[in-house]
Write a protein that holds these residues in place. Structure first.
Motif, PDB file in Angstrom:
ATOM      1  N   GLN A 244       3.420 -15.827 -11.933  1.00 62.20           N
ATOM      2  CA  GLN A 244       3.505 -14.454 -12.417  1.00 62.20           C
ATOM      3  C   GLN A 244       2.131 -13.845 -12.636  1.00 62.20           C
ATOM      4  O   GLN A 244       1.912 -12.663 -12.339  1.00 62.20           O
ATOM      5  N   VAL A 245       1.198 -14.626 -13.155  1.00 65.34           N
ATOM      6  CA  VAL A 245      -0.167 -14.118 -13.347  1.00 65.34           C
ATOM      7  C   VAL A 245      -0.797 -13.781 -12.002  1.00 65.34           C
ATOM      8  O   VAL A 245      -1.416 -12.722 -11.830  1.00 65.34           O
ATOM      9  N   ILE A 246      -0.626 -14.675 -11.025  1.00 67.61           N
ATOM     10  CA  ILE A 246      -1.198 -14.428  -9.694  1.00 67.61           C
ATOM     11  C   ILE A 246      -0.582 -13.179  -9.063  1.00 67.61           C
ATOM     12  O   ILE A 246      -1.288 -12.321  -8.519  1.00 67.61           O
ATOM     13  N   ILE A 247       0.739 -13.067  -9.161  1.00 68.77           N
ATOM     14  CA  ILE A 247       1.418 -11.911  -8.568  1.00 68.77           C
ATOM     15  C   ILE A 247       1.000 -10.621  -9.262  1.00 68.77           C
ATOM     16  O   ILE A 247       0.796  -9.586  -8.611  1.00 68.77           O
ATOM     17  N   SER A 248       0.845 -10.654 -10.580  1.00 67.30           N
ATOM     18  CA  SER A 248       0.429  -9.448 -11.304  1.00 67.30           C
ATOM     19  C   SER A 248      -0.982  -9.029 -10.903  1.00 67.30           C
ATOM     20  O   SER A 248      -1.272  -7.827 -10.801  1.00 67.30           O
ATOM     21  N   LEU A 249      -1.859  -9.996 -10.660  1.00 66.03           N
ATOM     22  CA  LEU A 249      -3.213  -9.664 -10.200  1.00 66.03           C
ATOM     23  C   LEU A 249      -3.175  -9.074  -8.787  1.00 66.03           C
ATOM     24  O   LEU A 249      -3.899  -8.115  -8.484  1.00 66.03           O
ATOM     25  N   VAL A 250      -2.347  -9.660  -7.922  1.00 62.59           N
ATOM     26  CA  VAL A 250      -2.200  -9.118  -6.565  1.00 62.59           C
ATOM     27  C   VAL A 250      -1.618  -7.704  -6.624  1.00 62.59           C
ATOM     28  O   VAL A 250      -2.059  -6.795  -5.898  1.00 62.59           O
ATOM     29  N   TYR A 251      -0.641  -7.508  -7.499  1.00 57.91           N
ATOM     30  CA  TYR A 251      -0.016  -6.189  -7.666  1.00 57.91           C
ATOM     31  C   TYR A 251      -1.042  -5.161  -8.112  1.00 57.91           C
ATOM     32  O   TYR A 251      -1.091  -4.031  -7.597  1.00 57.91           O
ATOM     33  N   LEU A 252      -1.896  -5.553  -9.072  1.00 56.08           N
ATOM     34  CA  LEU A 252      -2.955  -4.662  -9.529  1.00 56.08           C
ATOM     35  C   LEU A 252      -3.957  -4.397  -8.412  1.00 56.08           C
ATOM     36  O   LEU A 252      -4.443  -3.263  -8.255  1.00 56.08           O
ATOM     37  N   LEU A 254      -3.301  -4.409  -5.170  1.00 60.19           N
ATOM     38  CA  LEU A 254      -2.664  -3.488  -4.226  1.00 60.19           C
ATOM     39  C   LEU A 254      -2.711  -2.059  -4.739  1.00 60.19           C
ATOM     40  O   LEU A 254      -2.969  -1.111  -3.970  1.00 60.19           O
ATOM     41  N   TYR A 255      -2.479  -1.889  -6.025  1.00 66.85           N
ATOM     42  CA  TYR A 255      -2.537  -0.543  -6.591  1.00 66.85           C
ATOM     43  C   TYR A 255      -3.946   0.031  -6.495  1.00 66.85           C
ATOM     44  O   TYR A 255      -4.134   1.207  -6.132  1.00 66.85           O
ATOM     45  N   THR A 256      -4.951  -0.803  -6.812  1.00 65.15           N
ATOM     46  CA  THR A 256      -6.337  -0.333  -6.735  1.00 65.15           C
ATOM     47  C   THR A 256      -6.691   0.077  -5.305  1.00 65.15           C
ATOM     48  O   THR A 256      -7.348   1.105  -5.083  1.00 65.15           O
ATOM     49  N   GLY A 257      -6.241  -0.736  -4.348  1.00 71.23           N
ATOM     50  CA  GLY A 257      -6.498  -0.380  -2.955  1.00 71.23           C
ATOM     51  C   GLY A 257      -5.789   0.894  -2.546  1.00 71.23           C
ATOM     52  O   GLY A 257      -6.348   1.727  -1.799  1.00 71.23           O
ATOM     53  N   ALA A 258      -4.557   1.080  -3.028  1.00 64.21           N
ATOM     54  CA  ALA A 258      -3.790   2.273  -2.649  1.00 64.21           C
ATOM     55  C   ALA A 258      -4.384   3.533  -3.254  1.00 64.21           C
ATOM     56  O   ALA A 258      -4.474   4.577  -2.587  1.00 64.21           O
ATOM     57  N   ILE A 259      -4.819   3.470  -4.507  1.00 62.08           N
ATOM     58  CA  ILE A 259      -5.298   4.682  -5.173  1.00 62.08           C
ATOM     59  C   ILE A 259      -6.711   5.036  -4.725  1.00 62.08           C
ATOM     60  O   ILE A 259      -7.152   6.187  -4.852  1.00 62.08           O
ATOM     61  N   VAL A 271      -1.204  -1.360   2.666  1.00 61.86           N
ATOM     62  CA  VAL A 271      -1.399  -1.621   1.233  1.00 61.86           C
ATOM     63  C   VAL A 271      -0.351  -0.892   0.408  1.00 61.86           C
ATOM     64  O   VAL A 271       0.272  -1.459  -0.495  1.00 61.86           O
ATOM     65  N   GLU A 272      -0.143   0.389   0.707  1.00 61.04           N
ATOM     66  CA  GLU A 272       0.864   1.158  -0.028  1.00 61.04           C
ATOM     67  C   GLU A 272       2.268   0.617   0.232  1.00 61.04           C
ATOM     68  O   GLU A 272       3.100   0.564  -0.684  1.00 61.04           O
ATOM     69  N   GLY A 273       2.531   0.206   1.469  1.00 62.60           N
ATOM     70  CA  GLY A 273       3.840  -0.376   1.764  1.00 62.60           C
ATOM     71  C   GLY A 273       4.099  -1.625   0.943  1.00 62.60           C
ATOM     72  O   GLY A 273       5.188  -1.799   0.381  1.00 62.60           O
ATOM     73  N   LEU A 274       3.099  -2.514   0.854  1.00 61.53           N
ATOM     74  CA  LEU A 274       3.251  -3.723   0.037  1.00 61.53           C
ATOM     75  C   LEU A 274       3.418  -3.376  -1.439  1.00 61.53           C
ATOM     76  O   LEU A 274       4.195  -4.012  -2.159  1.00 61.53           O
ATOM     77  N   LEU A 275       2.694  -2.356  -1.893  1.00 59.36           N
ATOM     78  CA  LEU A 275       2.811  -1.938  -3.304  1.00 59.36           C
ATOM     79  C   LEU A 275       4.242  -1.521  -3.621  1.00 59.36           C
ATOM     80  O   LEU A 275       4.803  -1.930  -4.652  1.00 59.36           O
ATOM     81  N   ALA A 352      -2.455  -2.101 -18.558  1.00 58.24           N
ATOM     82  CA  ALA A 352      -1.814  -2.581 -19.789  1.00 58.24           C
ATOM     83  C   ALA A 352      -0.745  -3.624 -19.477  1.00 58.24           C
ATOM     84  O   ALA A 352      -0.535  -4.571 -20.245  1.00 58.24           O
ATOM     85  N   ARG A 353      -0.082  -3.468 -18.336  1.00 58.76           N
ATOM     86  CA  ARG A 353       0.952  -4.428 -17.934  1.00 58.76           C
ATOM     87  C   ARG A 353       0.376  -5.821 -17.740  1.00 58.76           C
ATOM     88  O   ARG A 353       1.069  -6.826 -17.941  1.00 58.76           O
ATOM     89  N   LEU A 354      -0.894  -5.903 -17.375  1.00 56.94           N
ATOM     90  CA  LEU A 354      -1.527  -7.201 -17.152  1.00 56.94           C
ATOM     91  C   LEU A 354      -1.532  -8.042 -18.421  1.00 56.94           C
ATOM     92  O   LEU A 354      -1.459  -9.280 -18.358  1.00 56.94           O
TER      93      LEU A 354
END
Length: 627
Positions: A244-252, A254-259, A271-275, A352-354
């Motif tokens: 879960q920690v690894i996935i949350s970091l990957v999720y963050l 992906l968001y950073t890359g998308a924004i 990147v946005e598709g994966l997000l 904050a979700r992290l």
């Protein structure tokens, strides 16, 4: 200091009814209901005996310190031994020993006293002290138990029921009951934490044949690497937390890359598709848990995550609307900009979700507990704020519609919110229903900034002090709750979001409804082995090292999780007895068990007794000489 949560019975620590509404925290097969290890009526009898004992030992209100202090003169060794023997049924011929359920029953009695404190407010302090005594007794019994296997498998993990309204309650055990009741003293005991540690590491697993039993992991001492390369080990809380920690970091990420990579044309990149795929997996996971548990699943973090996923869903929907329009059209640009605005708006929530997945670390865990309590305490502030806002808003709107024309509603709402945020503007009210508008706004600002905001600060300060004074036990309680959430696994196959999409669309829908259970389980194991293979390579290595450590500890007749610290390395070479050091230390050590004043009184009493004997001897001697 006033405890508002206790006064209004809002304290989540006493929401005992959640356990009967929520499924058992420990795993259970859907087709194998777990019965109570001891007949529910007998367990209830043990609880009633313990309640009678606590009421007798504490007949009147006492300072809590007399109950909780070490070597208490209220909770004495004799009282603890009596409580331990509450499971021995009179007339049972010595064969009906239900001592394993005593800890569970003490937690039940604690809940009874807490409920009684809410029903009988005039004796609330007395019942709270008795509830505290139940925790102290339970902790003392756990600490004194020397048989670790019996403590973990029979006392802590066996499930028991009581009789309520003529019906047996859902079976529960001491581990989850302590979490439900937030019994931090019990949770902070060494035996309880030892059991939590074994569950966290996966050393205690549910028996496949008997779901009511937990047994030692069979391969705990196996040093063969490939024997530990098993997808079923993903049920271990420690490994699930790591994923879960690894996935949350990957999720963050992906968001950073998308924004940070805006697509002016509105097209979706990888990147946005994966997000958005990750977001869909999290939404399905939350929906499945809510479906299984019900409304009691909702909590602060659930609402927080749901809000984040809702914002991302709106961002995705507006992006789809943008793609439906022509490339160079103004409508496409409009909805594309709106989509990115929603995406950017959710950035603070992403970070904050992290913290939710870092609560296994002590610092973040303690801060999360403080935040949770503060949010609960702030409900009182917002309740008062809503009443004040409603009253003044109605007054201002009434002044505005005197001429039968509402024109300043937006102005009123803005200025009222400015006062709450600490930036009121008084000059603009000179032309609003003078002089009443300005006077009313002065009163409103005074109530908000001086009274209500100071109440909020006081509530936050009280919550912070309550948590930080008992920070270690609060962290252990949070960690125990986290472990229970991982161990609670109604599904036999662990597909952590977003991998749950693979389970839903690639396994459950096409295969589960027609494939035999044995073949479906093998298929799931193959898929899980493929998905988690990179992590399983690491976990197998970790468990191989752990197996060697366990073997070495057992060769030294130590506990499986024992470690040799620096102060223990040469301890065996020091002879305290032979060198006379032990005797010298014993002679100089003070008696910390008995109060110093009492020791002096006892010493004076002995001296008075000796003096009395000398006087009597002297009197007899003089009398004999005279005669």
């Amino acid at each position: 200091m006033v405890r508002w949560g206790r006064l209004f019975a809002w304290d989540e620590r006493d929401r005992h009814h959640l356990h009967d509404e929520i499924q058992a925290l420990l795993p259970s097969h859907r087709d194998q209901p777990v019965p109570s290890a001891i007949e529910a009526k007998q367990v209830t009898m043990v609880a009633l005996r313990l309640k009678y004992q606590v009421e007798t030992v504490i007949p009147c209100e006492l300072p809590p310190e007399r109950i909780t202090q070490p070597h208490s003169n209220v909770i004495t060794p004799a009282v603890i031994q009596t409580a331990r023997s509450a499971g021995k049924v009179a007339g049972g011929g010595g064969s009906d020993d239900h001592g394993a359920c005593v800890i569970y029953c003490l937690l039940i009695v604690k809940h009874w006293f807490k409920k009684q404190a809410q029903l009988e407010l005039w004796d609330a302090d007395l019942h709270d002290v008795r509830a505290t005594a139940c925790e102290v007794l339970a902790k003392a019994i756990i600490e004194e138990e020397e048989d670790l296997q019996y403590l973990m498998q029979e006392v802590m993990l066996k499930r028991y029921s009581i009789v309520v309204d003529g019906q047996d309650t859902k079976p529960a055990n001491a581990i989850e009951k302590a979490v439900d009741l937030h019994a931090v003293r019990v949770i902070g005991s060494s035996g309880y934490q030892k059991c939590i540690s074994h569950l966290w590491r996966g050393w205690l697993v549910q028996d496949d044949d008997d779901p009511s039993r937990f047994v030692d992991y069979k391969l705990k001492t196996d040093t063969n690497y490939w024997h530990h390369f098993d997808p079923d080990r993903m049920r271990v809380p420690r490994y699930q937390n790591a994923v879960q920690v690894i996935i949350s970091l990957v999720y963050l990420g992906l968001y950073t890359g998308a924004i940070n990579t805006i697509n002016p044309t509105g097209d979706l990149d990888v990147v946005e598709g994966l997000l958005y795929i990750f977001t869909l997996g999290f939404i399905c996971d939350e929906a499945a848990k809510f479906y299984k548990v019900g409304r009691f699943y909702l909590g602060f973090w659930n609402v927080f995550n749901s809000t984040l996923y809702a914002l991302l869903t709106v961002s995705f929907a507006t992006r789809m609307v943008a793609l439906a329009n022509a490339v160079d059209s103004s409508e496409r640009l409009k909805y594309n900009t709106l989509s990115y605005n929603f995406l950017a708006f959710s950035a603070p929530m992403f970070w904050a979700r992290l913290m939710l997945y870092l609560d296994s670390f002590r610092f973040f865990g303690a801060m999360l507990v403080v935040l949770k309590v503060m949010m609960r305490e702030s409900l009182i502030f917002f309740a008062l704020l809503i009443v004040v806002l409603a009253g003044f808003l109605q007054a201002f709107v009434g002044m505005d519609q005197v001429d039968n024309n509402l024109t300043a509603v937006g102005f009123i709402a803005k200025e009222m919110l400015n006062a709450i945020m600490g930036s009121p503007e008084f000059d603009v009210w000179d032309r609003f229903a003078p002089p009443f508008g300005l006077i009313l706004y002065y009163i409103y600002t005074f109530i908000i900034t001086v009274i209500l905001l100071n109440i909020l600060i006081a509530l936050y300060n009280s919550a912070y002090e309550d948590i930080t004074e008992n920070a270690i036990d609060e962290y252990l309680a949070l960690f125990s709750q986290k472990t229970m959430q991982f161990v609670r696994a109604p599904d036999e196959n662990v597909f952590i979001a977003p991998f749950n999409l693979i389970e839903i669309f690639c396994l459950s829908l096409p295969f589960e409804w027609w494939m035999s259970r044995a073949k479906y389980e093998r298929l799931n194991d193959a898929v899980m082995g493929t998905i988690y293979s990179p992590l399983l390579l690491v976990t197998a290595w970790m468990e191989t090292r752990s197996a060697r450590q366990v073997r070495w500890n057992r060769s030294r007749n130590e506990s499986d999780d024992d470690t040799v610290e620096e102060w223990e390395q040469l301890e065996g070479e020091v002879d305290f007895e032979g060198s006379g050091w032990s005797k010298r230390v014993g002679e100089s050590a003070p008696n910390v068990v008995t109060d110093g004043t009492l020791l002096e009184v006892q010493k004076l009493r002995e001296e008075m007794k000796e003096l009395k004997e000398l006087i009597l001897k002297g009197g007899h001697a003089n009398g004999g000489g005279t005669s």
